[in-house]
Design an enzyme around this catalytic site. Structure first.
Site, PDB file in Angstrom:
ATOM      1  N   LYS A 184     -19.617  -3.422 -25.141  1.00 47.26           N
ATOM      2  CA  LYS A 184     -18.713  -3.749 -24.029  1.00 47.26           C
ATOM      3  C   LYS A 184     -17.852  -2.534 -23.707  1.00 47.26           C
ATOM      4  CE  LYS A 184     -14.531  -5.329 -23.662  1.00 47.26           C
ATOM      5  NZ  LYS A 184     -14.095  -4.599 -22.459  1.00 47.26           N
ATOM      6  N   GLU A 259     -11.487   2.928 -34.799  1.00 42.57           N
ATOM      7  CA  GLU A 259     -10.905   4.242 -34.468  1.00 42.57           C
ATOM      8  C   GLU A 259      -9.739   3.966 -33.532  1.00 42.57           C
ATOM      9  OE1 GLU A 259      -9.531   6.935 -33.172  1.00 42.57           O
ATOM     10  OE2 GLU A 259     -11.202   7.931 -32.155  1.00 42.57           O
ATOM     11  N   CYS A 293      -7.339  10.580 -28.179  1.00 39.39           N
ATOM     12  CA  CYS A 293      -6.798   9.980 -29.404  1.00 39.39           C
ATOM     13  C   CYS A 293      -6.237  11.046 -30.339  1.00 39.39           C
ATOM     14  CB  CYS A 293      -7.846   9.130 -30.109  1.00 39.39           C
ATOM     15  SG  CYS A 293      -9.360  10.023 -30.478  1.00 39.39           S
ATOM     16  N   GLU A 394       2.259   6.572 -30.141  1.00 36.07           N
ATOM     17  CA  GLU A 394       1.347   7.307 -29.263  1.00 36.07           C
ATOM     18  C   GLU A 394       1.789   7.152 -27.807  1.00 36.07           C
ATOM     19  OE1 GLU A 394      -3.308   7.732 -29.669  1.00 36.07           O
ATOM     20  OE2 GLU A 394      -2.801   5.723 -29.025  1.00 36.07           O
TER      21      GLU A 394
HETATM   22  O1  TXE Z   1      -6.460  -0.380 -25.157  1.00 37.29           O
HETATM   23  P1  TXE Z   1      -7.236  -1.633 -25.720  1.00 37.29           P
HETATM   24  P2  TXE Z   1      -5.566  -0.240 -23.848  1.00 37.29           P
HETATM   25  C1  TXE Z   1      -4.292   3.580 -27.078  1.00 37.29           C
HETATM   26  C2  TXE Z   1      -3.333   4.254 -26.121  1.00 37.29           C
HETATM   27  C3  TXE Z   1      -3.134   3.228 -25.069  1.00 37.29           C
HETATM   28  C4  TXE Z   1      -3.174   1.962 -25.891  1.00 37.29           C
HETATM   29  C5  TXE Z   1      -3.534   0.730 -25.131  1.00 37.29           C
HETATM   30  O2  TXE Z   1      -2.115   4.517 -26.768  1.00 37.29           O
HETATM   31  O3  TXE Z   1      -1.902   3.370 -24.408  1.00 37.29           O
HETATM   32  O4  TXE Z   1      -4.177   2.206 -26.851  1.00 37.29           O
HETATM   33  O5  TXE Z   1      -4.659   0.970 -24.306  1.00 37.29           O
HETATM   34  C6  TXE Z   1     -10.987  -4.124 -25.478  1.00 37.29           C
HETATM   35  N1  TXE Z   1     -10.942  -8.347 -28.454  1.00 37.29           N
HETATM   36  N2  TXE Z   1      -5.681   3.974 -26.885  1.00 37.29           N
HETATM   37  O6  TXE Z   1      -4.716  -1.442 -23.637  1.00 37.29           O
HETATM   38  O7  TXE Z   1      -6.691  -2.910 -25.177  1.00 37.29           O
HETATM   39  C7  TXE Z   1     -10.735  -3.626 -24.078  1.00 37.29           C
HETATM   40  O8  TXE Z   1     -11.367  -4.470 -23.131  1.00 37.29           O
HETATM   41  C8  TXE Z   1     -11.909  -7.440 -28.254  1.00 37.29           C
HETATM   42  C9  TXE Z   1      -6.219   4.843 -27.881  1.00 37.29           C
HETATM   43  O9  TXE Z   1      -6.451   0.154 -22.742  1.00 37.29           O
HETATM   44  O10 TXE Z   1      -7.272  -1.451 -27.177  1.00 37.29           O
HETATM   45  C10 TXE Z   1     -11.323  -2.229 -24.156  1.00 37.29           C
HETATM   46  O11 TXE Z   1     -12.740  -2.301 -24.020  1.00 37.29           O
HETATM   47  N3  TXE Z   1     -11.776  -6.379 -27.439  1.00 37.29           N
HETATM   48  C11 TXE Z   1      -7.699   4.866 -27.822  1.00 37.29           C
HETATM   49  C12 TXE Z   1     -10.975  -1.794 -25.577  1.00 37.29           C
HETATM   50  O12 TXE Z   1     -10.676  -2.992 -26.285  1.00 37.29           O
HETATM   51  C13 TXE Z   1     -10.607  -6.209 -26.800  1.00 37.29           C
HETATM   52  C14 TXE Z   1      -8.299   4.896 -26.479  1.00 37.29           C
HETATM   53  C15 TXE Z   1      -9.777  -0.859 -25.688  1.00 37.29           C
HETATM   54  O13 TXE Z   1      -8.674  -1.443 -25.059  1.00 37.29           O
HETATM   55  C16 TXE Z   1      -9.550  -7.130 -26.975  1.00 37.29           C
HETATM   56  C17 TXE Z   1      -7.666   3.986 -25.573  1.00 37.29           C
HETATM   57  C18 TXE Z   1      -9.761  -8.229 -27.849  1.00 37.29           C
HETATM   58  N4  TXE Z   1      -8.809  -9.140 -28.090  1.00 37.29           N
HETATM   59  C19 TXE Z   1      -6.374   3.586 -25.781  1.00 37.29           C
HETATM   60  N5  TXE Z   1      -8.516  -6.709 -26.214  1.00 37.29           N
HETATM   61  C20 TXE Z   1      -8.349   5.834 -28.770  1.00 37.29           C
HETATM   62  N6  TXE Z   1      -8.415   5.461 -30.043  1.00 37.29           N
HETATM   63  O14 TXE Z   1      -8.850   6.872 -28.382  1.00 37.29           O
HETATM   64  C21 TXE Z   1      -8.901  -5.567 -25.586  1.00 37.29           C
HETATM   65  N7  TXE Z   1     -10.169  -5.270 -25.923  1.00 37.29           N
END
Ligand code: TXE
Length: 503
Positions: A184, A259, A293, A394
């Site tokens: 996904k 990650e 990240c 972050e």
């Molecule tokens: O991330 P989410 P968001 C950090 C960065 C950012 C913060 C939030 O600080 O400001 O995370 O970003 C899916 N069950 N990073 O809100 O929600 C979602 O659909 C299963 C660091 O965009 O974690 C997407 O595909 N899946 C990071 C994925 O999780 C779920 C990169 C990431 O979204 C879910 C991005 C659930 N309950 C943001 N809820 C890095 N490590 O590089 C959401 N998702």
């Protein structure tokens, strides 16, 4: 500035890819995907739900249990991975343009991403051909083998900052291991992942081995994590989401790989080569507008060189050219969305409330050509207190915070005073100092006199709350393998241990 017209690559299919075909989602809903640089709608993609996710898991489960892919020889699997790499290279321009339209990053960065994605497929193709298990001689006339079996069905959930790259770090090793998967992508950036589904089909994967379902985390994502037919959940994203996923997976003792990003310190000591250190400090934080990240967003500058560093960095940061990613002059694109920009701006306000000073930026650009996008000026904040929230959390935007430190011990203590531990950089001319520092830095990657490089051969992941497990390298393959002990007795003989003594 007038905006150049955007590129027009062939768009990918907009429906989920399940069991070898792109098919409409059950509810038939759509979500408009727009370009963060202009706000222009790119494609209305299927907004799938839990029932679509379950259908995809059924396909992956069936494909895995049939064993066509799982039991194929490593050489046969490697050949398909090699084809994927070749097809990606053939379509490099299309993939790079789609990624730039979807994420806003400069085309040069998208081209680099694509080259690295192809390289990851080639790396795992080679690795799986040369990675066997272990053989031990146990008893006389017997052999004890440790075999590496595919772990099964994998749910993969990826974020929006490196859509294709993050997908490849999961897809390539999982396929190499013999797993089947449902992926996904982030609901914000599905385009290159949908195009990857086309590529995987063209490379000749059997139906059901690879599945891609678009939709929200709360529906499709949650269904993929809780489905009891899934053996491994591999997630890249925010820490809070990662914790929810780990809790859900723990209910059925499923394996997880997480990650989760971090707060990455860049330590510049008094004896560093300031010209190079300042130049690379800019790369560390402003690459992809800080939405990385491993962004080096937290500069820990020795007090002896602090002022010179801030002056050098700010002078260059003030000249960074913002724009649309398909303009070759652009050095930095927008943030992923207006909502994310507000979150980043909130951190700028919080830093000032905590007692820091705004040295550069902090605003949106005045250029009327950029108002349609989620742009934010490169920002430098000085005198950040080390004990506040901004020093630990972050930001994920083009915001560099600077703390003044006194010597190595002070720098190390502050660097480690966070809950996360993904990556850190240290700048000094002394290897001795760097090695001593690396022993004490609680981070998954430590760079000496550099920031950001990573390779498919080296593991990538974090200490502390930055994650569980590793991607890339040999460890990245092991995330998708189960060890099986096979005992072969060539000379069976009765033990006589039970009931064999009397008449
Ligand atoms: O991330 P989410 P968001 C950090 C960065 C950012 C913060 C939030 O600080 O400001 O995370 O970003 C899916 N069950 N990073 O809100 O929600 C979602 O659909 C299963 C660091 O965009 O974690 C997407 O595909 N899946 C990071 C994925 O999780 C779920 C990169 C990431 O979204 C879910 C991005 C659930 N309950 C943001 N809820 C890095 N490590 O590089 C959401 N998702």
């Amino acid at each position: 500035m007038n905006l150049r017209p955007p590129p027009t690559p062939r768009l990918p299919p907009a429906d989920p890819y399940i069991d070898g075909e792109f098919r409409p989602s059950a509810a038939g809903e759509r979500r408009e995907i727009s370009c963060p640089a202009t706000g222009r709608v790119l494609l209305a993609v299927a907004e799938a739900h839990a029932e679509d996710a379950q259908l995809a898991v059924s396909a992956a489960r069936r494909a895995f249990d049939e064993g066509k892919w799982a039991n194929a020889s490593p050489r046969a699997r490697a050949a398909v991975l090699e084809s994927v790499a070749t097809l990606l290279e053939r379509d490099a321009v299309r993939f790079a343009e789609l990624e730039t339209l979807d994420t806003g990053k400069p085309l040069a960065e998208s081209r680099d991403d694509l080259a690295q994605v192809a390289d990851v497929f080639r790396y795992y193709a080679a690795l799986v051909r040369s990675t066997g298990g272990e053989v031990n001689r146990a008893e006389e006339g017997s052999l004890s083998l440790t075999l590496l079996r595919p772990a099964g069905v994998v749910s993969m959930i990826t974020p929006w900052n490196y859509p294709l790259l993050q997908a490849s770090w999961k897809v390539a090793p999982a396929l190499a291991a013999g797993c089947c998967f449902v992926l996904k992508p982030s609901e914000l950036t599905p385009l290159t992942t949908m195009a990857l589904a086309e590529t995987l089909a063209e490379a000749g994967l059997p139906d059901g081995v690879a599945n891609v379902v678009t939709g929200a985390g709360s529906s499709v994502g949650a269904a993929l994590v809780s489905d009891p037919r899934v053996d491994v959940v591999s997630f890249t994203g925010g820490i809070e989401t990662g914790r929810v996923i780990a809790r859900t997976a723990a209910d059925r003792a499923a394996r997880v790989a997480l990650e989760l990003g971090g707060k990455n310190p860049n330590l510049i000591l008094a004896d560093a080569d300031l010209e190079v250190a300042a130049d690379r400090a800019l790369d560390a934080v402003f690459f992809h507008a800080g939405q990385v990240c491993s962004a080096g967003s937290r500069l820990l500058a020795d007090e002896k060189v602090h002022d010179e560093l801030v002056a050098r960095i700010s002078a260059r940061a003030a000249r960074i050219r913002l724009g649309v990613g398909w303009d070759p002059e652009t050095e930095m694109g927008p943030l992923i969305s207006a909502a994310h920009r507000e979150k980043v701006e909130g951190y700028v306000r919080l830093a000032l409330a905590e007692g820091a000073r705004l040295h550069l930026g902090g605003d949106r650009p005045a250029d009327p050509a950029l108002v349609g996008g989620a742009f934010l000026l490169p920002t430098v904040i000085v005198d950040l207190p080390s004990d506040g929230r901004v020093a630990r959390e972050e930001i994920f935007g083009p915001v560099l915070t600077v703390e003044r430190v006194r010597g190595l011990d002070d720098a190390l203590a502050r660097a480690n005073a966070t809950d996360t531990g993904l990556a850190a950089g240290i700048w000094t001319r002394e290897l001795r100092t760097a090695l001593r520092a690396a022993e004490r830095l609680r981070f998954g990657t430590v760079w000496w006199n550099d920031f950001h490089p990573y390779f498919p051969e080296a593991p990538w992941g974090g200490f502390k709350s930055s994650g569980v497990g590793r991607e890339l390298g040999r460890s990245g393959l092991r995330e998708y393998q189960e060890e099986q002990h096979l005992y072969l007795n060539a000379d069976p003989s009765p033990s006589g241990a039970f009931g064999g003594r009397g008449p």
